[in-house]
Design a protein around this motif. Structure first.
Motif, short mmCIF file in Angstrom:
data_model
loop_
_atom_site.label_atom_id
_atom_site.label_comp_id
_atom_site.label_asym_id
_atom_site.label_seq_id
_atom_site.Cartn_x
_atom_site.Cartn_y
_atom_site.Cartn_z
N PRO A 141 2.50 27.23 11.07
CA PRO A 141 2.57 25.78 11.28
C PRO A 141 4.02 25.34 11.51
CG PRO A 141 1.32 26.30 9.28
CD PRO A 141 1.95 27.57 9.75
N PRO A 142 4.24 24.19 12.17
CA PRO A 142 5.61 23.75 12.40
C PRO A 142 6.31 23.45 11.07
CG PRO A 142 4.05 22.01 12.95
CD PRO A 142 3.24 23.25 12.67
N GLY A 143 7.60 23.26 11.12
CA GLY A 143 8.35 22.96 9.90
C GLY A 143 9.82 22.94 10.22
N GLU A 144 10.55 22.07 9.53
CA GLU A 144 11.99 22.02 9.73
C GLU A 144 12.70 21.84 8.40
OE1 GLU A 144 13.77 19.89 13.23
OE2 GLU A 144 11.64 19.46 13.61
N VAL A 145 13.98 22.14 8.43
CA VAL A 145 14.75 22.13 7.20
C VAL A 145 15.52 20.82 7.06
CG1 VAL A 145 16.82 23.14 6.20
CG2 VAL A 145 14.93 24.60 6.87
N ALA A 146 15.55 20.28 5.85
CA ALA A 146 16.34 19.09 5.57
C ALA A 146 17.33 19.40 4.45
CB ALA A 146 15.42 17.95 5.13
N THR A 147 18.52 18.79 4.55
CA THR A 147 19.50 18.99 3.48
C THR A 147 19.72 17.70 2.70
OG1 THR A 147 21.27 18.55 5.05
CG2 THR A 147 20.74 20.87 4.64
N THR A 148 19.12 16.59 3.19
CA THR A 148 19.23 15.31 2.47
C THR A 148 17.84 14.67 2.40
OG1 THR A 148 19.53 14.00 4.49
CG2 THR A 148 21.53 14.90 3.46
N PRO A 149 17.62 13.76 1.43
CA PRO A 149 16.34 13.05 1.35
C PRO A 149 16.04 12.26 2.63
CG PRO A 149 17.57 12.78 -0.70
CD PRO A 149 18.49 13.47 0.26
N ASP A 150 17.08 11.69 3.25
CA ASP A 150 16.90 10.96 4.51
C ASP A 150 16.27 11.83 5.58
OD1 ASP A 150 17.85 8.58 3.72
OD2 ASP A 150 19.84 8.75 4.69
N GLU A 151 16.86 13.00 5.74
CA GLU A 151 16.34 13.94 6.75
C GLU A 151 14.89 14.31 6.43
OE1 GLU A 151 20.59 16.23 7.45
OE2 GLU A 151 18.80 17.44 7.08
N ALA A 152 14.63 14.56 5.16
CA ALA A 152 13.27 14.94 4.74
C ALA A 152 12.28 13.83 5.09
CB ALA A 152 13.25 15.25 3.25
N GLU A 153 12.69 12.61 4.87
CA GLU A 153 11.81 11.46 5.15
C GLU A 153 11.52 11.38 6.65
OE1 GLU A 153 13.37 7.66 3.92
OE2 GLU A 153 11.43 6.68 4.16
N LYS A 154 12.56 11.57 7.46
CA LYS A 154 12.38 11.52 8.92
C LYS A 154 11.41 12.60 9.38
CE LYS A 154 16.68 9.68 10.34
NZ LYS A 154 18.05 10.18 10.44
N LEU A 155 11.62 13.80 8.87
CA LEU A 155 10.73 14.91 9.26
C LEU A 155 9.30 14.61 8.84
CD1 LEU A 155 12.97 17.97 8.25
CD2 LEU A 155 12.38 17.24 10.57
N ALA A 156 9.14 14.08 7.63
CA ALA A 156 7.80 13.77 7.12
C ALA A 156 7.13 12.72 7.99
CB ALA A 156 7.88 13.32 5.66
N THR A 157 7.90 11.73 8.43
CA THR A 157 7.37 10.70 9.33
C THR A 157 6.85 11.35 10.62
OG1 THR A 157 9.05 9.20 8.46
CG2 THR A 157 7.90 8.50 10.46
N ASN A 158 7.65 12.24 11.18
CA ASN A 158 7.24 12.92 12.41
C ASN A 158 5.94 13.71 12.24
OD1 ASN A 158 9.53 11.96 13.56
ND2 ASN A 158 10.67 13.89 13.46
N TYR A 159 5.77 14.28 11.04
CA TYR A 159 4.57 15.08 10.80
C TYR A 159 3.41 14.23 10.30
CZ TYR A 159 7.62 19.17 11.22
OH TYR A 159 8.50 20.11 11.68
N GLY A 160 3.56 12.90 10.24
CA GLY A 160 2.46 12.02 9.86
C GLY A 160 2.35 11.77 8.36
N GLY A 161 3.34 12.18 7.59
CA GLY A 161 3.38 11.82 6.16
C GLY A 161 2.80 12.84 5.22
N ASN A 162 1.70 13.51 5.61
CA ASN A 162 1.11 14.52 4.73
C ASN A 162 1.87 15.83 4.88
OD1 ASN A 162 -0.98 13.42 3.23
ND2 ASN A 162 -2.38 13.49 4.99
N VAL A 163 2.79 16.06 3.97
CA VAL A 163 3.64 17.25 4.12
C VAL A 163 3.81 17.98 2.80
CG1 VAL A 163 4.99 16.33 6.07
CG2 VAL A 163 5.75 15.92 3.71
N VAL A 164 4.32 19.20 2.90
CA VAL A 164 4.78 19.94 1.72
C VAL A 164 6.30 20.00 1.80
CG1 VAL A 164 4.39 21.97 0.29
CG2 VAL A 164 2.82 21.46 2.16
N VAL A 165 6.95 19.75 0.66
CA VAL A 165 8.41 19.86 0.59
C VAL A 165 8.70 21.11 -0.25
CG1 VAL A 165 10.55 18.72 -0.12
CG2 VAL A 165 8.61 17.36 0.69
N LYS A 166 9.38 22.08 0.35
CA LYS A 166 9.53 23.37 -0.32
C LYS A 166 11.00 23.76 -0.47
CE LYS A 166 6.14 26.38 0.86
NZ LYS A 166 5.42 27.33 1.75
#
Lengths: 295, 378
Positions: free
Chosen positions: B20-45
């Motif tokens: 499945p797709p996935g990208e790396v975030a180093t800040t909460p902001d980045e994580a939020e943006k990525l989650a938005t792109n994926y439609g909100g239902n995400v796993v943060v690992k």
């Protein structure tokens, strides 16, 4: 008598013109080993002059050294990227005993190389090993000759300097060796403990064996069970790495405790269960051997 | 060399394995943006080099981008088994019908690559091996021929009955073997390999270790090395060409040869001390290496005594002695140093060291006892 190296050994040095190859060619020749040829592709037809003024012919391929000089043993000092190829070249040329000193050969390359060598019926020692020495007869590799002396004890080890330490102590105590063999610290090696113990077992002059292992893998445990079933002469064991943390590679690529497997404690326990006297300190190896030999 | 999950997934994707797709975030902001792109239902690992991330709270499900942000802010900076989390992987949640395990490793006993597969995925495979070994199938691969089609098929049928799933899994086995050999892995693991409600087989977690010896020909994989994931001392040691592992004791050890280095540490313990490190300076007696070794050892504030144990075979003891004297001139060393040298040119070496005011020994036991005693007094 001895194992792996005797007076019929006719050695070819692969990588003879390199820094390590040339240094150790001098050492091996000075020790009395019959170094009959060297190989460096592109330098065929030249000669290698030893410090003592002996001229060793250089060839482009191992095959030529077998045909022209009757080489039957090879030692490899070529860099890691080319070493697996050098081993296979030796095996293809009909060399019977191949010693790979090189450290850092990718393990995946060695899986193929090991199968290739086995198919051709050759024996590979190493890689990432110090080689072997039959005191007073010859040495193939880098074990310093001056710390050894001829006698009744076989030594087999996964390590280099730790082997020197143990051998030196034996020599200082007046206990000589038939052959000292470093099998190497990599996860994939050509000759394991059992192969070497079998050879010592078949050698009428070896009266006792020192087996020096370390953390990682199960080779020592399998060897211990084999000893109990098959060996009539006494074996003294030592395991390095009691203080090694799990999951960390301790220098040698093969010296790593995976999960809870391959700890020093486990290996020493299996040694004891199978009648191998365990030395707690390197200095105890000598004492235990003295006891076994009734000195 | 261990690599992160997101890096391992890249290697798997490159080999064609469905991930499945996935990208790396180093800040909460980045994580939020990525989650938005994926439609909100995400796993943060959490991306750290250790197992047990889930148990430590380093893997969290989010049902909105805002929640993903919250999880990321909690996970980033947290410590899992002494490793600080600097990156999180954000990846869409997958619905799971079944979880399997697929791994390839180098089997030392048979000296070949070996597959291990189990329909019981998503849990620790060592636990499955201990409690239910029947649920694991092992297959040794002849490295000269690679994984043969019937072997891949055999592994897949051990996981699934449905021919559609078997077909996908067969392909994945071949792709995983290719990723394993091309990237010179010592371990490549998919855990779990999932089946979605739509009947798709996918890898949603990945664990890979790379053989360091092969990095010279794998420049892209070599870039995966994460310097944050190891102590600074180990980075410095690697750059200096030294083999070093940091430990928690107070006796710094500097030895030539890996086996002798381990035996020296063990002897420190035998005499009641604790080694501060494993350090193999190798065959070289180059003063620069001795300087680097001493800099690394003395940077550890726990070190109360420094122990040299050198067996001079090919290495000349007098060269090492000169290296130590030279090193001590170049850097300020507080803890006492005790030195054992034996072998080639040992008399000359002992003279050099005694002239420079060091205690030098020829017995390994004596020097270790002395080092342990000095460390205890400090």
């Amino acid at each position: 008598m001895s194992i792996f190296i005797d007076r019929s050994t006719r050695l070819v040095v692969q990588g003879i013109t390199g820094r390590d190859g040339s240094f150790h060619t001098n050492q091996m020749a000075a020790y009395g080993t019959q170094v009959v040829a060297g190989v460096t592709p592109g330098k065929g037809g030249q000669t290698f002059e030893t410090d003592e003024g002996e001229a060793i012919p250089i060839f482009n391929t191992v095959e030529e050294t077998v045909q022209e000089e009757g080489a039957n043993t090879s030692v490899i000092y070529v860099p890691p990227a080319f070493a697996a190829g050098a081993i296979m070249e030796s095996a293809d040329a009909g060399i019977q005993f191949i010693v790979a000193i090189t450290e850092g050969i990718p393990v995946i390359d060695m899986t193929r190389t090991y199968a290739f060598v086995k198919d051709r019926g050759a024996r590979l020692l190493g890689p990432n090993c110090p080689g072997a020495i039959t005191p007073g007869v010859g040495k193939v590799g880098i074990i310093p000759g001056q710390i050894t002396t001829a006698g009744p004890v076989g030594v087999v080890s996964r390590s280099g300097t730790l082997t020197y330490e143990a051998v030196n102590q034996l020599t200082e105590a007046g206990i000589g060796q038939t052959t000292c063999v470093g099998i190497g610290g990599d996860p994939i090696i050509g000759t394991n403990f059992i192969d070497t113990l079998q050879a010592f077992s078949d050698d009428p002059d070896t009266e006792a064996v020192v087996m020096i292992g370390e953390i990682g893998g199960t080779d020592e445990q399998e060897a211990a069970r084999w000893v109990k079933e098959n060996m009539e002469i006494p074996v003294v064991g030592f395991i390095a790495g009691q203080t090694a943390p799990p999951g960390r590679q301790m220098g040698h690529a093969g010296a790593i405790i995976s999960g809870s497997a391959g700890t020093a404690e486990e290996k020493m326990k299996v040694f004891e269960e199978n009648g191998i006297a365990v030395a707690r300190r390197p200095v105890d190896i000598r004492t235990l051997i003295q006891e076994e030999l009734g000195h | 060399m261990d690599i992160h999950e997101y890096q391992a997934k890249k290697l798997f994707r490159d080999a064609g394995i469905p991930v499945p797709p996935g990208e790396v975030a180093t800040t909460p902001d980045e994580a939020e943006k990525l989650a938005t792109n994926y439609g909100g239902n995400v796993v943060v690992k959490a991306q750290v080099h250790t197992g047990g991330r889930g148990k430590a709270g380093g893997v969290k499900l989010a049902s909105s981008a805002a929640e993903a942000r919250e999880h990321a802010s909690r996970i980033l900076g947290m410590s899992i088994k002494d490793l600080t989390v600097k990156k999180v992987l954000v990846t869409p949640v997958e619905d799971i019908e079944a979880e399997a395990y697929v791994g390839v490793l180098i089997d030392r006993a048979t000296q070949t690559p070996m597959f291990m597969v189990s329909p019981e995925g998503g849990v620790d495979i060592e636990e499955v091996a201990a409690t239910n070994p029947e649920a694991i199938r092992k297959l040794r691969v002849d490295p000269r021929y690679g994984l043969l089609p019937h072997q891949a098929y055999g592994l897949a049928t051990f996981l699934y009955d449905d021919p559609k799933l078997v077909k996908q899994a067969t392909r994945i086995m071949g792709q995983l073997y290719q990723a394993f050999t091309q990237n010179a892995c010592s371990l490549a693991e998919i855990n779990p390999l999932i089946v979605t409600p739509d009947g798709e087989v996918k890898a949603i977690d990945a664990k890979v270790s790379i053989d360091e010896s092969a990095l010279f020909r794998l420049p892209e994989v070599a870039e995966f090395r994460d310097l944050d994931a190891e102590p600074a001392s180990e980075t410095k040691a690697r750059e200096a060409g030294l083999s070093f592992v940091k430990l928690d004791g107070n006796v710094g050890c500097c030895v030539n040869g890996a086996g002798l280095a381990m035996a020296t540490m063990d002897l420190v313990k035998y005499y009641g001390g604790e080694p501060a490190n494993f350090l193999d300076i190798g065959g070289s007696s180059n003063p620069d290496k001795v300087v680097a070794a001493l800099e690394i050892i003395t940077a550890d504030p726990n070190v109360k005594a420094i122990l040299f144990n050198i067996f001079g075979g090919i290495t000349r003891c007098d060269d090492v002695a000169n290296g130590i004297v030279e090193a001590a001139r170049r850097i300020d060393i507080q803890p006492p140093i005790v030195i054992r040298l034996t072998g080639t040119n040992e008399e000359e070496a002992l003279r050099i060291l005694e002239d420079a005011g060091y205690s030098a020994f020829t017995s390994m036991d004596e020097v270790v006892e002395k080092a342990v005693e000095l460390a205890a007094q400090a």
